[in-house]
Design a protein around this motif. Sequence first.
Motif, mmCIF file in Angstrom:
data_model
loop_
_atom_site.group_PDB
_atom_site.id
_atom_site.type_symbol
_atom_site.label_atom_id
_atom_site.label_comp_id
_atom_site.label_asym_id
_atom_site.label_seq_id
_atom_site.Cartn_x
_atom_site.Cartn_y
_atom_site.Cartn_z
ATOM 1 N N HIS A 105 0.838 -1.204 0.000
ATOM 2 C CA HIS A 105 0.000 0.000 0.000
ATOM 3 C C HIS A 105 0.873 1.253 0.000
ATOM 4 O O HIS A 105 0.622 2.209 -0.731
ATOM 5 N N ARG A 106 1.878 1.249 0.870
ATOM 6 C CA ARG A 106 2.750 2.430 0.956
ATOM 7 C C ARG A 106 3.472 2.673 -0.359
ATOM 8 O O ARG A 106 3.612 3.809 -0.804
ATOM 9 N N ALA A 107 3.909 1.587 -1.008
ATOM 10 C CA ALA A 107 4.614 1.723 -2.283
ATOM 11 C C ALA A 107 3.705 2.338 -3.331
ATOM 12 O O ALA A 107 4.117 3.220 -4.094
ATOM 13 N N GLU A 108 2.449 1.907 -3.368
ATOM 14 C CA GLU A 108 1.507 2.458 -4.351
ATOM 15 C C GLU A 108 1.216 3.927 -4.070
ATOM 16 O O GLU A 108 1.126 4.742 -4.981
ATOM 17 N N MET A 109 1.073 4.256 -2.777
ATOM 18 C CA MET A 109 0.742 5.638 -2.431
ATOM 19 C C MET A 109 1.906 6.583 -2.718
ATOM 20 O O MET A 109 1.701 7.749 -3.056
ATOM 21 N N ARG A 110 3.104 6.083 -2.602
ATOM 22 C CA ARG A 110 4.268 6.953 -2.739
ATOM 23 C C ARG A 110 4.846 6.953 -4.135
ATOM 24 O O ARG A 110 5.659 7.799 -4.474
ATOM 25 N N THR A 111 4.407 5.991 -4.975
ATOM 26 C CA THR A 111 5.027 5.872 -6.290
ATOM 27 C C THR A 111 4.919 7.146 -7.108
ATOM 28 O O THR A 111 5.882 7.603 -7.728
ATOM 29 N N ASP A 112 3.727 7.786 -7.125
ATOM 30 C CA ASP A 112 3.540 8.940 -7.982
ATOM 31 C C ASP A 112 4.405 10.121 -7.559
ATOM 32 O O ASP A 112 4.851 10.893 -8.381
ATOM 33 N N LYS A 113 4.635 10.281 -6.252
ATOM 34 C CA LYS A 113 5.314 11.479 -5.775
ATOM 35 C C LYS A 113 6.785 11.253 -5.446
ATOM 36 O O LYS A 113 7.627 12.077 -5.775
ATOM 37 N N ALA A 114 7.088 10.193 -4.758
ATOM 38 C CA ALA A 114 8.436 10.076 -4.215
ATOM 39 C C ALA A 114 9.218 8.886 -4.756
ATOM 40 O O ALA A 114 10.435 8.893 -4.718
ATOM 41 N N VAL A 115 8.536 7.858 -5.231
ATOM 42 C CA VAL A 115 9.238 6.682 -5.739
ATOM 43 C C VAL A 115 9.039 6.603 -7.244
ATOM 44 O O VAL A 115 7.911 6.538 -7.721
ATOM 45 N N VAL A 116 10.119 6.628 -7.952
ATOM 46 C CA VAL A 116 10.042 6.629 -9.419
ATOM 47 C C VAL A 116 11.063 5.628 -9.962
ATOM 48 O O VAL A 116 12.050 5.299 -9.295
ATOM 49 N N PRO A 117 10.828 5.127 -11.177
ATOM 50 C CA PRO A 117 11.864 4.302 -11.799
ATOM 51 C C PRO A 117 13.138 5.117 -11.972
ATOM 52 O O PRO A 117 13.079 6.335 -12.211
ATOM 53 N N MET A 118 14.258 4.477 -11.864
ATOM 54 C CA MET A 118 15.523 5.202 -12.017
ATOM 55 C C MET A 118 15.606 5.854 -13.390
ATOM 56 O O MET A 118 16.276 6.884 -13.558
ATOM 57 N N GLY A 156 22.428 13.251 -12.179
ATOM 58 C CA GLY A 156 22.971 13.816 -10.948
ATOM 59 C C GLY A 156 22.077 13.629 -9.740
ATOM 60 O O GLY A 156 22.493 13.912 -8.616
ATOM 61 N N GLU A 157 20.860 13.141 -9.967
ATOM 62 C CA GLU A 157 19.930 12.958 -8.849
ATOM 63 C C GLU A 157 20.258 11.660 -8.101
ATOM 64 O O GLU A 157 20.758 10.692 -8.676
ATOM 65 N N SER A 158 19.943 11.654 -6.825
ATOM 66 C CA SER A 158 20.229 10.475 -6.017
ATOM 67 C C SER A 158 19.020 10.122 -5.163
ATOM 68 O O SER A 158 18.066 10.904 -5.051
ATOM 69 N N GLY A 159 19.066 8.964 -4.566
ATOM 70 C CA GLY A 159 17.979 8.512 -3.697
ATOM 71 C C GLY A 159 18.331 7.162 -3.095
ATOM 72 O O GLY A 159 19.504 6.777 -3.047
ATOM 73 N N VAL A 160 17.297 6.475 -2.653
ATOM 74 C CA VAL A 160 17.478 5.156 -2.043
ATOM 75 C C VAL A 160 16.639 4.150 -2.827
ATOM 76 O O VAL A 160 15.482 4.444 -3.169
ATOM 77 N N ILE A 161 17.208 3.002 -3.106
ATOM 78 C CA ILE A 161 16.466 1.979 -3.848
ATOM 79 C C ILE A 161 15.286 1.513 -2.994
ATOM 80 O O ILE A 161 15.474 1.040 -1.870
ATOM 81 N N ALA A 162 14.070 1.691 -3.516
ATOM 82 C CA ALA A 162 12.865 1.297 -2.782
ATOM 83 C C ALA A 162 12.552 -0.182 -3.024
ATOM 84 O O ALA A 162 12.272 -0.924 -2.096
ATOM 85 N N SER A 170 22.960 6.855 -7.008
ATOM 86 C CA SER A 170 23.006 8.164 -7.666
ATOM 87 C C SER A 170 23.184 7.944 -9.166
ATOM 88 O O SER A 170 23.969 7.090 -9.590
ATOM 89 N N LEU A 171 22.413 8.695 -9.932
ATOM 90 C CA LEU A 171 22.451 8.558 -11.392
ATOM 91 C C LEU A 171 23.448 9.570 -11.947
ATOM 92 O O LEU A 171 23.268 10.784 -11.810
ATOM 93 N N PHE A 190 22.325 4.278 -19.034
ATOM 94 C CA PHE A 190 22.139 4.822 -17.680
ATOM 95 C C PHE A 190 23.316 4.376 -16.813
ATOM 96 O O PHE A 190 23.487 3.176 -16.560
ATOM 97 N N VAL A 191 24.119 5.334 -16.408
ATOM 98 C CA VAL A 191 25.288 5.044 -15.572
ATOM 99 C C VAL A 191 24.974 5.525 -14.158
ATOM 100 O O VAL A 191 24.597 6.683 -13.954
ATOM 101 N N PHE A 192 25.098 4.622 -13.217
ATOM 102 C CA PHE A 192 24.756 4.988 -11.841
ATOM 103 C C PHE A 192 25.745 4.356 -10.875
ATOM 104 O O PHE A 192 26.465 3.407 -11.206
#
Length: 224
Positions: free
Chosen positions: A133-146, A152-158, A183-184, A191-193
């Motif tokens: 549920h949390r993954a679905e709710m957050r996908t549009d805003k905070a979790v995106v495909p790499m 230059g953007e970075s994050g945490v693998i969900a 980090s991409l 895609f180099v990361f």
Amino acid sequence: MKDEVLEILWTKLVEGGLDSIGSEEIILGEQGPANGRILKDLAEEGMISLEEDRVNLTDSGFEEARMTIRRHRLSERLFNDVFEVYHEEFESPACRFEHMLIRPKLEKKICELLGHPKTCPHNRPIPVGECCHRAEMRTDKAVVPMSKLRQGESGVIAYVHTGDSDKLKKLMAMGILPGEDVSLERRFPSFVFRVGYSRFAVDEGMAAAIFVRRPAENPTEETL
């Protein structure tokens, strides 16, 4: 044995659309019908109702059976997709492993690792968990495909969602696991990361399989 009874009841009642079943229909493999002691214990625990030898799930039993089925089918998915143990061979180890998933953190980690799968290897539905549920709710805003990250953007693998066990194993071998910082560095021609001290290059399909949680302070949509 109680878990097996609950799994059978879920399959026959919830997925089979029946109101109740006879106790003689609860067959525990080579052991045959479930004995009265097991059913009585489950009734005393409030998991099932017994009425004139007909068995049904109570509200508490419904939720317990739902989570038991979820743990079992996640285990099947893990053995099939990651360990390459297929069909009849994974049933026994999956049955043993599912009991480890009673730990919520481990169940969540396995679900994330598998990309919140919706079906088991037999194509039967896996009941959703809180993490799904949390993954679905957050996908549009905070979790995106790499593949949607800016250079230059970075994050945490969900989580990783490939739909292909070979791709999943390849990414795992690269250390692409939920919770790792990523980090991409470049988007073209590949895609180099970077993950930890390692740098990788993948095509867009592989990059799209890696879902990244952006930092909370930077949840806005990117301009590519």
